[in-house]
Design a protein around this motif. Structure first.
Motif, PDB file in Angstrom:
ATOM      1  N   ILE A   8       0.827  -1.215   0.000  1.00 28.92           N
ATOM      2  CA  ILE A   8       0.000   0.000   0.000  1.00 28.92           C
ATOM      3  C   ILE A   8       0.857   1.260   0.000  1.00 28.92           C
ATOM      4  N   PRO A   9       1.783   1.450   0.980  1.00 31.49           N
ATOM      5  CA  PRO A   9       2.612   2.668   0.913  1.00 31.49           C
ATOM      6  C   PRO A   9       3.523   2.706  -0.298  1.00 31.49           C
ATOM      7  N   LEU A  10       4.053   1.547  -0.731  1.00 36.25           N
ATOM      8  CA  LEU A  10       4.928   1.546  -1.905  1.00 36.25           C
ATOM      9  C   LEU A  10       4.153   1.905  -3.164  1.00 36.25           C
ATOM     10  N   ALA A  11       2.919   1.397  -3.296  1.00 38.10           N
ATOM     11  CA  ALA A  11       2.103   1.724  -4.463  1.00 38.10           C
ATOM     12  C   ALA A  11       1.755   3.209  -4.483  1.00 38.10           C
ATOM     13  N   ILE A  12       1.471   3.779  -3.296  1.00 35.34           N
ATOM     14  CA  ILE A  12       1.173   5.218  -3.216  1.00 35.34           C
ATOM     15  C   ILE A  12       2.395   6.038  -3.607  1.00 35.34           C
ATOM     16  N   LEU A  13       3.574   5.655  -3.099  1.00 33.85           N
ATOM     17  CA  LEU A  13       4.802   6.364  -3.464  1.00 33.85           C
ATOM     18  C   LEU A  13       5.076   6.255  -4.953  1.00 33.85           C
ATOM     19  N   TYR A  14       4.878   5.070  -5.507  1.00 28.11           N
ATOM     20  CA  TYR A  14       5.126   4.854  -6.933  1.00 28.11           C
ATOM     21  C   TYR A  14       4.185   5.708  -7.785  1.00 28.11           C
ATOM     22  N   LEU A  15       2.896   5.705  -7.433  1.00 32.36           N
ATOM     23  CA  LEU A  15       1.922   6.493  -8.190  1.00 32.36           C
ATOM     24  C   LEU A  15       2.219   7.983  -8.069  1.00 32.36           C
ATOM     25  N   SER A  16       2.567   8.438  -6.856  1.00 38.52           N
ATOM     26  CA  SER A  16       2.880   9.855  -6.667  1.00 38.52           C
ATOM     27  C   SER A  16       4.129  10.255  -7.437  1.00 38.52           C
ATOM     28  N   ALA A  17       5.113   9.348  -7.518  1.00 40.30           N
ATOM     29  CA  ALA A  17       6.336   9.650  -8.267  1.00 40.30           C
ATOM     30  C   ALA A  17       6.029   9.848  -9.751  1.00 40.30           C
ATOM     31  N   ILE A  18       5.232   8.949 -10.316  1.00 41.80           N
ATOM     32  CA  ILE A  18       4.912   9.047 -11.739  1.00 41.80           C
ATOM     33  C   ILE A  18       4.086  10.294 -12.023  1.00 41.80           C
ATOM     34  N   VAL A  19       3.029  10.516 -11.221  1.00 38.12           N
ATOM     35  CA  VAL A  19       2.141  11.655 -11.453  1.00 38.12           C
ATOM     36  C   VAL A  19       2.881  12.972 -11.250  1.00 38.12           C
ATOM     37  N   ALA A  20       3.655  13.087 -10.163  1.00 37.69           N
ATOM     38  CA  ALA A  20       4.353  14.341  -9.871  1.00 37.69           C
ATOM     39  C   ALA A  20       5.363  14.686 -10.954  1.00 37.69           C
ATOM     40  N   ASN A  21       6.118  13.698 -11.427  1.00 40.25           N
ATOM     41  CA  ASN A  21       7.115  13.975 -12.466  1.00 40.25           C
ATOM     42  C   ASN A  21       6.465  14.307 -13.801  1.00 40.25           C
TER      43      ASN A  21
END
Length: 320
Positions: A35-48
């Motif tokens: 759950i936290p890793l998926a959130i970090l991964y999604l935020s990384a892609i969206v933010a960049n």
């Protein structure tokens, strides 16, 4: 399934695939970490992606500093999701959700190449950004003459070729080892150390080359970055105006935060691999975090601490 062979029979069999075991001793509940890793991964892609769109669409951000930031966003997305869909974070999440632990030897060696290549490129882009800040602060009148679009393109191409070519021997040497005894990697990733530790023959050539490569790429980049900021600090201390000195240092603050975080994790991870016994949780956790924290942290730090980027984001994505 792990293969265990002894004696002369070892040379008669070859491992055809590896099994990524994940966190040592935590296999029963490690899926909760998805759950936290998926959130970090999604935020990384969206933010960049948002950073890239903002820089491309906003004329006020058509400057070298933001060009390098855009390149850093591309490298960050590559670090989290390289071109091979079964590497890095997608593979980690597949292990969590679908128990997809098996990875073929070619995919594993490709993952080794991708990890080393993108980490080296991120280090190189940080060096380019440090040089950009040095010219802007120490030679402001010559800035537009020195830091041109042609220089940015040449520096980017050089960093891609430098890391793309120098890293090739790492997976090549790993592929030349004889894997005939074990195939269970106590990790989520195919790290060079984790893979070659399973080899039946001598893995010292891999370790020696990786050490040389680390000093050649990461060591030289970090040394030049430190030298650059020493020159910047010396130039800032010569300014008569405290306000001008504060403004000059504030333009470097975001860059310094990300550099300290990036190289600290690299150094700590390397030391942990050498100091911690095999099967330890800490090096595995640091390697996973190093693949996802910088890509998610970099755009957030720049967005929070760079007024022009915040304004560009508001102009492009916020409506009253």
């Amino acid at each position: 399934m792990s293969v265990s062979l002894k004696g002369s029979n070892c040379t008669k069999f070859q491992v055809s695939e590896f099994i990524l075991m994940g966190f040592p001793g935590m296999q029963s509940w490690q899926h909760w970490l998805s759950i936290p890793l998926a959130i970090l991964y999604l935020s990384a892609i969206v933010a960049n992606i948002l950073v890239l769109i903002t820089i491309c669409q906003d004329p006020a951000l058509q400057q070298s500093m933001y060009y390098f930031l855009g390149i850093l966003s591309v490298v960050d997305m590559g670090l989290a999701t390289p071109s091979c869909p079964r590497t890095i974070m997608p593979k980690i999440l597949a292990i969590f959700w679908f128990d997809a632990k098996v990875i073929s030897l070619p995919e594993c060696f490709a993952q080794i190449y991708a990890i080393h290549c993108f980490v080296g490129m991120e280090s190189g882009i940080f060096l380019c950004m440090a040089f950009d800040r040095y010219v802007a602060i120490c030679h402001p009148l010559r800035y537009t003459l020195i830091v041109t679009n042609a220089l940015i393109l040449k520096a980017t191409v050089f960093m891609v070729l430098r890391n793309g070519l120098l890293v090739i021997p790492v997976p090549v040497l790993a592929a030349q080892r004889n894997y005939c005894s074990k195939n269970e990697i106590e990790h989520f990733l195919c790290s060079n150390h984790g893979v070659t530790s399973l080899a039946c023959d001598d893995r010292r050539p891999n370790s020696i080359f990786q050490l040389i490569l680390a000093w050649l790429i990461m060591g030289s980049d970090l040394g030049l970055i430190i030298l650059t900021y020493i020159l910047i600090l010396r130039s800032v201390l010569r300014l008569n105006s405290a306000e001008a000195a504060s403004k000059a240092l504030s333009t470097c603050s975001s860059h310094l935060i990300l550099i300290l975080f990036f190289y600290t994790i690299v150094v700590v991870t390397t030391v942990m691999h050498l100091a911690e016994p095999k099967g330890s949780l800490i090096p595995v956790l640091l390697n996973v975090l190093h693949s996802i924290i910088p890509p998610s942290l970099n755009p957030i730090v720049y967005a929070l601490r760079t007024k022009e980027l915040r304004a560009g984001f508001q102009r492009n994505f916020c409506w009253r």
